[in-house]
Write a protein that holds these residues in place. Structure first.
Motif, PDB file in Angstrom:
ATOM      1  N   ARG B 132       0.829  -1.200   0.000  1.00 47.46           N
ATOM      2  CA  ARG B 132       0.000   0.000   0.000  1.00 47.46           C
ATOM      3  C   ARG B 132       0.868   1.257   0.000  1.00 47.46           C
ATOM      4  NH1 ARG B 132      -2.162   3.297   3.981  1.00 47.46           N
ATOM      5  NH2 ARG B 132      -1.137   2.035   5.569  1.00 47.46           N
ATOM      6  N   ASP B 133       1.870   1.273   0.860  1.00 50.16           N
ATOM      7  CA  ASP B 133       2.743   2.441   0.921  1.00 50.16           C
ATOM      8  C   ASP B 133       3.523   2.615  -0.368  1.00 50.16           C
ATOM      9  OD1 ASP B 133       1.766   2.724   3.443  1.00 50.16           O
ATOM     10  OD2 ASP B 133       3.550   1.991   4.478  1.00 50.16           O
ATOM     11  N   THR B 134       3.909   1.512  -0.963  1.00 52.66           N
ATOM     12  CA  THR B 134       4.619   1.591  -2.239  1.00 52.66           C
ATOM     13  C   THR B 134       3.757   2.269  -3.292  1.00 52.66           C
ATOM     14  OG1 THR B 134       5.844  -0.438  -1.743  1.00 52.66           O
ATOM     15  CG2 THR B 134       5.736   0.235  -4.047  1.00 52.66           C
ATOM     16  N   LEU B 135       2.495   1.886  -3.357  1.00 46.41           N
ATOM     17  CA  LEU B 135       1.606   2.481  -4.347  1.00 46.41           C
ATOM     18  C   LEU B 135       1.320   3.943  -4.037  1.00 46.41           C
ATOM     19  CD1 LEU B 135      -1.002  -0.155  -5.473  1.00 46.41           C
ATOM     20  CD2 LEU B 135       1.241   0.426  -6.368  1.00 46.41           C
ATOM     21  N   THR B 136       1.160   4.264  -2.761  1.00 49.16           N
ATOM     22  CA  THR B 136       0.940   5.662  -2.394  1.00 49.16           C
ATOM     23  C   THR B 136       2.120   6.518  -2.851  1.00 49.16           C
ATOM     24  OG1 THR B 136      -0.416   5.063  -0.485  1.00 49.16           O
ATOM     25  CG2 THR B 136       0.605   7.233  -0.465  1.00 49.16           C
ATOM     26  N   ALA B 137       3.313   6.023  -2.605  1.00 48.07           N
ATOM     27  CA  ALA B 137       4.503   6.760  -3.038  1.00 48.07           C
ATOM     28  C   ALA B 137       4.539   6.870  -4.563  1.00 48.07           C
ATOM     29  CB  ALA B 137       5.761   6.063  -2.525  1.00 48.07           C
ATOM     30  N   TRP B 138       4.127   5.815  -5.232  1.00 48.80           N
ATOM     31  CA  TRP B 138       4.106   5.815  -6.704  1.00 48.80           C
ATOM     32  C   TRP B 138       3.172   6.893  -7.228  1.00 48.80           C
ATOM     33  CZ3 TRP B 138       0.454   4.602 -10.559  1.00 48.80           C
ATOM     34  CH2 TRP B 138       0.976   4.292 -11.806  1.00 48.80           C
ATOM     35  N   ARG B 139       1.989   6.962  -6.652  1.00 43.79           N
ATOM     36  CA  ARG B 139       1.036   7.976  -7.110  1.00 43.79           C
ATOM     37  C   ARG B 139       1.533   9.380  -6.802  1.00 43.79           C
ATOM     38  NH1 ARG B 139      -2.583   4.245  -4.821  1.00 43.79           N
ATOM     39  NH2 ARG B 139      -2.748   5.532  -2.960  1.00 43.79           N
ATOM     40  N   ASN B 140       2.086   9.570  -5.608  1.00 43.19           N
ATOM     41  CA  ASN B 140       2.572  10.894  -5.243  1.00 43.19           C
ATOM     42  C   ASN B 140       3.775  11.294  -6.088  1.00 43.19           C
ATOM     43  OD1 ASN B 140       0.605  11.383  -3.315  1.00 43.19           O
ATOM     44  ND2 ASN B 140       1.790  10.459  -1.661  1.00 43.19           N
ATOM     45  N   GLU B 141       4.544  10.307  -6.474  1.00 41.46           N
ATOM     46  CA  GLU B 141       5.657  10.579  -7.383  1.00 41.46           C
ATOM     47  C   GLU B 141       5.136  11.117  -8.711  1.00 41.46           C
ATOM     48  OE1 GLU B 141       8.863  10.173  -6.793  1.00 41.46           O
ATOM     49  OE2 GLU B 141       9.729  10.305  -8.808  1.00 41.46           O
ATOM     50  N   GLY B 142       4.107  10.483  -9.235  1.00 40.70           N
ATOM     51  CA  GLY B 142       3.502  10.965 -10.475  1.00 40.70           C
ATOM     52  C   GLY B 142       2.993  12.386 -10.326  1.00 40.70           C
ATOM     53  N   CYS B 143       2.408  12.679  -9.171  1.00 45.20           N
ATOM     54  CA  CYS B 143       1.907  14.021  -8.909  1.00 45.20           C
ATOM     55  C   CYS B 143       3.061  15.026  -8.912  1.00 45.20           C
ATOM     56  CB  CYS B 143       1.189  14.023  -7.558  1.00 45.20           C
ATOM     57  SG  CYS B 143      -0.243  15.103  -7.465  1.00 45.20           S
ATOM     58  N   SER B 144       4.163  14.645  -8.317  1.00 46.95           N
ATOM     59  CA  SER B 144       5.320  15.549  -8.265  1.00 46.95           C
ATOM     60  C   SER B 144       5.869  15.832  -9.655  1.00 46.95           C
ATOM     61  CB  SER B 144       6.420  14.940  -7.387  1.00 46.95           C
ATOM     62  OG  SER B 144       5.992  14.864  -6.044  1.00 46.95           O
ATOM     63  N   ARG B 145       5.923  14.788 -10.477  1.00 47.14           N
ATOM     64  CA  ARG B 145       6.425  14.987 -11.848  1.00 47.14           C
ATOM     65  C   ARG B 145       5.552  15.997 -12.592  1.00 47.14           C
ATOM     66  NH1 ARG B 145       9.831  13.740 -10.115  1.00 47.14           N
ATOM     67  NH2 ARG B 145      11.135  11.892  -9.942  1.00 47.14           N
ATOM     68  N   LEU B 146       4.243  15.859 -12.415  1.00 46.07           N
ATOM     69  CA  LEU B 146       3.339  16.803 -13.075  1.00 46.07           C
ATOM     70  C   LEU B 146       3.557  18.215 -12.539  1.00 46.07           C
ATOM     71  CD1 LEU B 146      -0.039  14.837 -13.245  1.00 46.07           C
ATOM     72  CD2 LEU B 146       1.323  15.649 -15.172  1.00 46.07           C
ATOM     73  N   ARG B 147       3.729  18.329 -11.237  1.00 45.92           N
ATOM     74  CA  ARG B 147       3.914  19.654 -10.642  1.00 45.92           C
ATOM     75  C   ARG B 147       5.182  20.311 -11.175  1.00 45.92           C
ATOM     76  NH1 ARG B 147       6.946  20.352  -6.105  1.00 45.92           N
ATOM     77  NH2 ARG B 147       6.691  18.131  -5.824  1.00 45.92           N
ATOM     78  N   GLU B 148       6.251  19.540 -11.237  1.00 45.13           N
ATOM     79  CA  GLU B 148       7.503  20.091 -11.767  1.00 45.13           C
ATOM     80  C   GLU B 148       7.319  20.553 -13.210  1.00 45.13           C
ATOM     81  OE1 GLU B 148      10.056  16.888  -9.066  1.00 45.13           O
ATOM     82  OE2 GLU B 148      10.003  16.728 -11.260  1.00 45.13           O
ATOM     83  N   ARG B 149       6.596  19.750 -13.969  1.00 41.75           N
ATOM     84  CA  ARG B 149       6.378  20.117 -15.380  1.00 41.75           C
ATOM     85  C   ARG B 149       5.554  21.402 -15.488  1.00 41.75           C
ATOM     86  NH1 ARG B 149       5.999  21.949 -19.336  1.00 41.75           N
ATOM     87  NH2 ARG B 149       5.777  21.169 -21.476  1.00 41.75           N
ATOM     88  N   PHE B 150       4.551  21.522 -14.641  1.00 45.69           N
ATOM     89  CA  PHE B 150       3.703  22.718 -14.684  1.00 45.69           C
ATOM     90  C   PHE B 150       4.456  23.933 -14.136  1.00 45.69           C
ATOM     91  CE2 PHE B 150      -0.154  19.719 -14.396  1.00 45.69           C
ATOM     92  CZ  PHE B 150      -0.165  19.577 -15.775  1.00 45.69           C
ATOM     93  N   GLN B 151       5.326  23.696 -13.170  1.00 48.30           N
ATOM     94  CA  GLN B 151       6.163  24.794 -12.676  1.00 48.30           C
ATOM     95  C   GLN B 151       7.017  25.338 -13.818  1.00 48.30           C
ATOM     96  OE1 GLN B 151       6.554  26.324  -9.375  1.00 48.30           O
ATOM     97  NE2 GLN B 151       7.405  27.705 -10.916  1.00 48.30           N
ATOM     98  N   ARG B 152       7.574  24.408 -14.592  1.00 49.96           N
ATOM     99  CA  ARG B 152       8.392  24.833 -15.736  1.00 49.96           C
ATOM    100  C   ARG B 152       7.533  25.627 -16.720  1.00 49.96           C
ATOM    101  NH1 ARG B 152      10.491  20.326 -19.566  1.00 49.96           N
ATOM    102  NH2 ARG B 152       9.261  21.458 -21.123  1.00 49.96           N
TER     103      ARG B 152
END
Lengths: 206, 206
Positions: B132-152
DNA sequence: AAATTTTGCTACCGATCGGTACTGAACGGA
DNA sequence: TCCGTTCAGTACCGATCGGTAGCAAAATTT
């Protein structure tokens, strides 16, 4: 054959049960909410409910029935916002109330994060398929209620003619489901309410 | 102590394994995708992989490691749209590609409905918390990638100044997660693509 | 007080869980 | 050819799974 109908509801022969069935069900609901159907063992459930396995089976049937009843309680309790939202005067307020309720319940301090109707069982092995199907039907039922409400809004002129109520309902339910997943991932209430607000910025005008 | 370093990578002493580890992992991924981490038993997994328990443990470690590796394969396979979407030229196209990819993968004929990263394990008992924690981290990782892209995108003027990249990323990920839940509930590809389109109607102008 | 019914409890059921020891066969390197 | 290693397979491990049998105590009816 004569049957005595208990009108007064005051004659349960034998020793009355020594625990509050409602409160026990509430506890079971919380365990299912937090650990999911498959992740909640009978030991987890009964120890949280404060009763023995025997009492649980006598009062609720079996694990599947307990889950079904816990879901009913969830519907009338933490998820009651769904029914309330449908009573809002305009389609937009319906959607806003539904999403706001979803955010609030999914991020309520002292309660498990997320939504029992989502994380209770999304995917399961053989022994959990009944629970999974029950939840799928529960979610689709919510979607249908929204669709009917939006259809009414179209009929009443609250929504522009030609608006697709099915699409609107699916859209709102999709965002609500996503909110539940995000809450289970640790997203906070304020962040999710902003997401809900953003999801309504493109709502059809009245 | 002298150590021979295998430079050629061509000297695996002993009998070579008699199965394709990649294909076995693919099969395991599908089982996890369809039944979730807790719902997938070792018997389910190994019989789908076509190998014995012994071979599975020798090749992948244990169930948790197998799940982790299956998730990696999922990331590079069915969920590769996530990485591709980030390479789109504008923020709006990034979001559109991300949601479209989410719709396509969640409703791909011949593959399980939904998203492994969501339904693999949203809520679990003690033995499944690592997954469960692995998947939570996976989803949050995806969220971070999107945020970085939108920041750019904000930095480059692709998004209006003052735009909140965090909110945008959370919004897109929320809709994608909701799409996954809806797909698991039986929603079809066309209906979900309309939902994705609707979710982007209020996208900030460039 | 007698009769009845459910309580809470322990102990147990067969089945399955994730994981491992043991074995004989198959293969590579020397 | 022989040695060493890893293979695949069976059989098994203790633990836990959901669910029950049997029992003495307790509480309500008649």
């Amino acid at each position: 054959m004569l049957v005595d109908v208990d009108i007064t509801q005051k004659a349960p022969v034998g020793r009355p049960r020594g625990f509050d069935a409602d409160e026990a069900l509430e506890r079971a609901m919380l365990v299912f909410w937090e650990q999911g159907y498959e992740g909640a063992s009978l030991t987890d459930l009964t120890s949280a409910m404060g009763i023995t396995r025997t009492s649980m089976y006598a009062a609720f049937g079996n694990k599947e029935e307990l889950f079904r009843k816990a879901l009913e309680r969830y519907t009338e309790g933490p998820a009651a916002y769904g029914g309330w939202a449908l009573k809002e005067p305009t389609a937009r307020e319906v959607a806003a109330a539904f999403l706001a309720g979803s955010v609030r319940t999914s991020t309520c301090p002292g309660l498990p994060a997320g939504c029992l109707g989502v994380q209770g069982s999304l995917a399961a092995g053989d022994p959990g398929q009944v629970a999974r199907d029950t939840l799928t039907a529960w979610r689709n039922e919510g979607c249908s209620r929204l669709r009917e409400r939006f259809q009414r809004a179209v009929d009443e002129g609250d929504l522009p003619p030609g608006t697709d109520p099915e699409l609107l309902a699916r859209y709102v339910m999709t965002v609500a489901n996503g909110i539940a997943v995000q809450a289970a991932s640790g997203a906070g209430r304020d962040a999710l309410q902003k997401v809900a607000d953003m999801a309504l910025r493109n709502w059809p005008p009245a």
